[in-house]
Scaffold this motif. Structure first.
Motif, mmCIF file in Angstrom:
data_model
loop_
_atom_site.group_PDB
_atom_site.id
_atom_site.type_symbol
_atom_site.label_atom_id
_atom_site.label_comp_id
_atom_site.label_asym_id
_atom_site.label_seq_id
_atom_site.Cartn_x
_atom_site.Cartn_y
_atom_site.Cartn_z
ATOM 1 N N ALA A 23 0.758 -1.174 0.131
ATOM 2 C CA ALA A 23 -0.340 -0.196 0.078
ATOM 3 C C ALA A 23 1.324 1.235 0.095
ATOM 4 C CB ALA A 23 -1.085 0.058 1.224
ATOM 5 N N VAL A 24 0.478 2.406 -0.401
ATOM 6 C CA VAL A 24 0.835 3.620 -1.003
ATOM 7 C C VAL A 24 -0.535 4.975 0.645
ATOM 8 C CG1 VAL A 24 1.721 6.152 -1.894
ATOM 9 C CG2 VAL A 24 2.315 3.317 -2.648
ATOM 10 N N LEU A 25 0.997 5.484 1.242
ATOM 11 C CA LEU A 25 0.307 6.315 2.241
ATOM 12 C C LEU A 25 0.872 8.055 1.675
ATOM 13 C CD1 LEU A 25 -1.631 7.058 4.584
ATOM 14 C CD2 LEU A 25 0.536 6.536 6.041
ATOM 15 N N ASP A 26 -0.102 8.637 1.396
ATOM 16 C CA ASP A 26 0.070 10.317 1.846
ATOM 17 C C ASP A 26 -0.255 10.857 2.928
ATOM 18 O OD1 ASP A 26 0.825 12.639 0.739
ATOM 19 O OD2 ASP A 26 -0.707 12.799 -0.853
ATOM 20 N N ALA A 27 -0.055 11.141 3.575
ATOM 21 C CA ALA A 27 -0.809 11.534 5.414
ATOM 22 C C ALA A 27 0.084 12.935 5.705
ATOM 23 C CB ALA A 27 -0.436 10.336 6.091
ATOM 24 N N PRO A 28 0.033 13.733 6.134
ATOM 25 C CA PRO A 28 0.417 14.556 7.025
ATOM 26 C C PRO A 28 1.335 13.564 7.990
ATOM 27 C CG PRO A 28 -1.955 14.900 7.541
ATOM 28 C CD PRO A 28 -1.818 13.490 6.793
ATOM 29 N N PRO A 29 2.477 14.266 8.625
ATOM 30 C CA PRO A 29 3.727 13.772 9.040
ATOM 31 C C PRO A 29 3.285 13.092 10.856
ATOM 32 C CG PRO A 29 4.155 16.117 8.313
ATOM 33 C CD PRO A 29 2.723 16.370 7.864
ATOM 34 N N ALA A 30 2.431 14.005 11.111
ATOM 35 C CA ALA A 30 2.200 13.457 12.111
ATOM 36 C C ALA A 30 1.255 11.454 12.626
ATOM 37 C CB ALA A 30 0.280 13.805 13.161
ATOM 38 N N LEU A 31 0.302 12.041 11.093
ATOM 39 C CA LEU A 31 -0.062 9.868 11.259
ATOM 40 C C LEU A 31 1.406 9.458 10.429
ATOM 41 C CD1 LEU A 31 -2.904 10.761 8.907
ATOM 42 C CD2 LEU A 31 -2.860 10.026 11.593
ATOM 43 N N TRP A 32 2.161 10.073 9.855
ATOM 44 C CA TRP A 32 3.650 8.880 10.018
ATOM 45 C C TRP A 32 4.002 8.535 10.974
ATOM 46 C CZ3 TRP A 32 5.097 5.713 6.933
ATOM 47 C CH2 TRP A 32 5.030 5.996 4.337
ATOM 48 N N LYS A 33 3.725 9.693 11.719
ATOM 49 C CA LYS A 33 5.043 9.301 12.847
ATOM 50 C C LYS A 33 4.452 8.478 14.266
ATOM 51 C CE LYS A 33 7.078 13.406 13.022
ATOM 52 N NZ LYS A 33 6.921 14.741 13.956
ATOM 53 N N ALA A 34 3.491 8.247 13.601
ATOM 54 C CA ALA A 34 2.471 7.370 14.605
ATOM 55 C C ALA A 34 2.117 6.111 14.284
ATOM 56 C CB ALA A 34 0.597 8.171 14.897
ATOM 57 N N LEU A 35 1.718 5.649 13.280
ATOM 58 C CA LEU A 35 1.953 4.500 12.453
ATOM 59 C C LEU A 35 3.557 4.127 12.555
ATOM 60 C CD1 LEU A 35 1.449 2.357 10.218
ATOM 61 C CD2 LEU A 35 2.453 4.047 8.396
ATOM 62 N N LEU A 36 4.771 4.879 12.444
ATOM 63 C CA LEU A 36 5.402 4.401 12.539
ATOM 64 C C LEU A 36 6.254 3.812 14.312
ATOM 65 C CD1 LEU A 36 8.277 6.879 10.844
ATOM 66 C CD2 LEU A 36 7.680 4.769 10.180
ATOM 67 N N ALA A 37 5.635 4.215 14.961
ATOM 68 C CA ALA A 37 5.382 4.137 16.840
ATOM 69 C C ALA A 37 4.352 2.999 16.795
ATOM 70 C CB ALA A 37 5.180 4.833 17.301
ATOM 71 N N ARG A 38 3.989 2.845 15.920
ATOM 72 C CA ARG A 38 2.303 1.871 15.504
ATOM 73 C C ARG A 38 2.012 2.578 17.260
ATOM 74 N NH1 ARG A 38 4.563 -4.302 14.105
ATOM 75 N NH2 ARG A 38 6.307 -3.847 12.817
ATOM 76 N N ASP A 39 2.154 2.892 17.427
ATOM 77 C CA ASP A 39 0.576 3.933 18.334
ATOM 78 C C ASP A 39 -0.577 3.993 17.676
ATOM 79 O OD1 ASP A 39 -0.629 5.361 20.004
ATOM 80 O OD2 ASP A 39 1.291 6.903 20.500
ATOM 81 N N TRP A 40 -1.240 2.840 17.958
ATOM 82 C CA TRP A 40 -2.484 2.661 16.829
ATOM 83 C C TRP A 40 -3.582 3.878 17.193
ATOM 84 C CZ3 TRP A 40 -0.861 0.449 13.149
ATOM 85 C CH2 TRP A 40 0.060 -0.716 13.383
#
Length: 245
Positions: A126-143
């Protein structure tokens, strides 16, 4: 084509429904290869029956050599063909890298890290285009932060499911279905979900590192009615915390 009918109103199919719906309708009355070929407008690739593939030749090498995609009469190959129609540059790039690696290493029990990564993206990416806040949460797996605290920011995001096996599985949606989101070179860079942009991001060196983050797709706001209740995200079997290094 036997099997389930596709619900083209699902949000994860919005990017391909215009091509997919008429192609699926045609595939109910003829071979999938023929239905896809009749729909083909943007790619020089040809869809051919599976028996066109010589038994001694690798699937990816055959496509690279002939420009023909062997296609069975099932949903899996239907969605693979639809990806060729929707994202011809990306699919060609994946095929070029697969064929080059086959030519270099041959076919064996060990596919190697690059071919594994190429297959993972092709089948489940999949490809995600998202604001940095969402990317940071995803990288941390902070669901909780990704889907609850920052929920409003999903209105600024676009998640595009590329993997045809994942899309096939979503014909019967299950909570645990998870995409592998491609991280573009450069830690927090997102990719605008257009064919040429995705293709340009597919570097052999980068892909060999398996630069993917898991994302349970039915957690995306607006994609599944049950996630309106935030208890949906309390399931540790699906929304797993990041393992410590």
């Amino acid at each position: 084509m036997n099997g389930l009918r596709v619900d083209w109103a699902r949000p994860w199919l919005a990017h391909c429904s215009a091509l997919g719906a008429p192609a699926e309708a045609n595939a109910r009355h003829q071979a999938v290869a023929a239905a896809l070929q009749a729909t083909s407008t943007a790619t020089p690739m040809r869809f051919v029956p599976q028996d066109a593939l010589p038994p001694e030749e690798a699937y990816e090498a055959f496509i690279f050599r002939t420009g023909e995609v062997p296609t069975r009469d099932n949903l899996h190959d239907f969605f693979n063909g639809l990806a060729w129609l929707q994202f011809p540059q990306t699919k060609r790039r994946l095929n070029e890298l697969q064929a080059a690696e086959i030519a270099r290493r041959g076919i064996g029990a060990d596919r190697g890290p690059l071919r594994d990564a190429l297959t993972l993206f092709d089948e489940n990416g999949a490809v995600l285009d998202a604001p940095p806040a969402l990317w940071k949460a995803l990288l941390a797996r902070d669901w909780h932060r990704l889907f609850v605290t920052e929920r409003a920011r999903w209105s600024e995001a676009r998640l595009l499911l590329f993997g045809h096996a994942l899309i096939e599985k979503l014909t019967v949606p299950r909570k645990g279905l998870t995409a592998h989101v491609l991280m573009a070179p450069g830690a927090l860079q997102s990719i605008y979900p257009r064919d040429e942009c995705i293709a340009e991001a597919l570097s052999a060196t980068h892909l060999a590192t398996k630069p993917f983050m898991p994302l349970p797709v039915l957690g995306v706001p607006g994609w599944w009615p049950e996630n309106d209740d935030f208890c949906f995200y309390d399931d540790p079997n699906v929304f797993r915390p990041r393992r410590p290094p």
